[in-house]
Design an enzyme around this catalytic site. Structure first.
Site, PDB file in Angstrom:
ATOM      1  N   ILE A  70       3.885 -32.910  13.565  1.00 14.03           N
ATOM      2  CA  ILE A  70       2.201 -32.705  13.340  1.00 14.03           C
ATOM      3  C   ILE A  70       1.736 -33.275  14.669  1.00 14.03           C
ATOM      4  O   ILE A  70       1.801 -34.378  14.955  1.00 14.03           O
ATOM      5  CB  ILE A  70       1.534 -33.254  11.894  1.00 14.03           C
ATOM      6  CG1 ILE A  70       0.199 -32.902  11.874  1.00 14.03           C
ATOM      7  CG2 ILE A  70       1.848 -34.712  12.100  1.00 14.03           C
ATOM      8  CD1 ILE A  70      -0.282 -33.439  10.583  1.00 14.03           C
ATOM      9  N   SER A  71       0.810 -32.539  15.406  1.00 12.80           N
ATOM     10  CA  SER A  71       0.216 -32.935  16.496  1.00 12.80           C
ATOM     11  C   SER A  71      -0.715 -34.021  16.341  1.00 12.80           C
ATOM     12  O   SER A  71      -1.449 -34.260  15.122  1.00 12.80           O
ATOM     13  CB  SER A  71      -0.618 -31.792  17.215  1.00 12.80           C
ATOM     14  OG  SER A  71       0.257 -30.828  17.779  1.00 12.80           O
ATOM     15  N   GLN A  72      -1.178 -35.020  17.182  1.00 11.09           N
ATOM     16  CA  GLN A  72      -2.157 -36.110  17.308  1.00 11.09           C
ATOM     17  C   GLN A  72      -3.536 -35.368  17.025  1.00 11.09           C
ATOM     18  O   GLN A  72      -3.934 -34.325  17.762  1.00 11.09           O
ATOM     19  CB  GLN A  72      -2.178 -36.981  18.375  1.00 11.09           C
ATOM     20  CG  GLN A  72      -2.503 -36.202  19.620  1.00 11.09           C
ATOM     21  CD  GLN A  72      -2.342 -37.113  21.001  1.00 11.09           C
ATOM     22  OE1 GLN A  72      -1.231 -37.262  21.416  1.00 11.09           O
ATOM     23  NE2 GLN A  72      -3.096 -37.931  21.481  1.00 11.09           N
TER      24      GLN A  72
END
Length: 353
Positions: A203-205
């Site tokens: 999951i992207s920052q």
């Protein structure tokens, strides 16, 4: 963890870059309980000529030899770690430098933590003024606990990153990121860092999610296509800013999980599709905006074809180790490309990946 790599009079080989990436990933794995903003890593490599004496003959002779000096400085709470090294090749310098750094990290761990369980404990931690996280249960049962963490996320990471769109900030405050991460990472859901969601994906920052969303320039009436559903978090953010979101995931397990999470949270304007995202979704095209959450060597032609005239596409482009976020605006059936910033994403899978 923030890090910089600089060189003087030399160029890092692809092999060295791969080694550096692998070592940094290892550091992130063995330092799980630190706020990313409290840790930084600076690597400096310098090519130089050094005078050496040869004793092969009765009369010592001086000659010049090429060597590579290196310094790695790692700033941790309580104490910075600094290692210096010198090797004949830059590849050797990279490896010996990180070998010494890992030894320093082990020494640091032994001095500041009583045991490994305290150092690695994900579930019972809290942040103190120094930045070190010590054992103490998080009161996640409080109804306002995660809401407060989202406020901290926005104030500490989203706004300072330059996001000004009030609608995006409102969406970041509303979407419960902890619902989209694995149970063991819930206590880290509101730190500005990517997290594993299984299946080799992340999951992207949050600050990057906010930036990519802002680059789409949504007004609220758009049909948006997302390639790479992953956890579903980006789709949830988009759902609050667009009329309809179509999102494609190539990994069935992730598609099913994301669909369940989005449905449970009431995001009725998101449609999750299982399939090859590089082919787009022709049956729902054209789209006002397209966002790609994985990196490819170029923007796939089917996605360009399915983008409306005047529409925008945001996608990381590059190889596995060096990528750049690009924004394309479709004008007269061609993309006008604007560059944004260096990024790191998982590889785009599929026919045009």
């Amino acid at each position: 963890m923030k890090y910089t790599v600089s060189t003087k009079h030399c160029i890092l080989s692809e092999k060295s870059l791969k080694h550096i990436t692998r070592h940094i990933q290892k550091i992130n794995q063995i330092l799980p309980n630190f706020d990313p903003d409290s840790v930084s890593l600076d690597l400096v490599f310098k090519r130089k000529k050094e005078r050496i004496l040869s004793h092969a003959s009765p009369t010592p002779k001086a000659s010049l030899a090429i060597c590579f000096d290196g310094t790695i400085k790692m700033v941790l709470p309580k104490k910075p770690l600094i290692v210096r090294f010198k090797k004949a090749t830059i590849d050797e310098a990279v490896n010996i430098g990180f070998d010494r750094l890992f030894k320093e990290i082990e020494t640091y761990k032994g001095k500041h933590f009583t045991n490994n369980s305290e150092f690695y404990n994900h579930d019972t931690i809290r942040k103190v003024g120094t930045g070190i996280l010590f054992s103490e249960p998080c009161d996640v049962t409080r109804s306002d606990y995660f809401a407060q963490r989202r406020k901290e996320l926005v104030e500490k990471y989203i706004k300072p990153s330059g996001i000004k769109d009030k609608k995006i900030i409102k969406a970041m405050l509303a979407v419960p990121r902890h619902e989209f991460v694995q149970e063991q990472y819930r206590d880290r859901a509101y730190v500005d860092a990517s997290l594993s969601i299984g299946e080799g994906q992340t999951i992207s920052q949050p600050s990057l999610v906010a930036l990519m969303t802002e680059l789409l320039g949504l007004s609220g009436e758009e049909a948006v296509l997302e390639i790479g559903t992953g956890s579903g978090y980006q789709a949830a953010i988009l759902a609050r800013l667009a009329k309809q979101v179509y999102t494609v995931e190539i990994i069935e397990k992730l598609a099913l999980r994301a669909g369940d999470t989005l449905k449970k949270l009431g995001y009725d304007n998101v449609q999750v599709e299982l399939g090859n995202g590089t082919l787009g979704l022709p049956k729902y095209a054209p789209f006002d905006a397209i966002i790609v959450a994985a990196a490819g060597s170029k923007i796939p032609k089917p996605l360009i074809a399915q983008l409306k005239e005047g529409g925008r596409i945001v996608m990381p482009v590059g190889d596995r180790y060096v990528q750049e976020l690009k924004v394309g605006i479709k004008e007269k059936n061609r993309l006008k490309i604007k560059r944004s910033l260096p990024v790191a994403f998982v590889p785009l899978k599929g026919r045009y990946g």
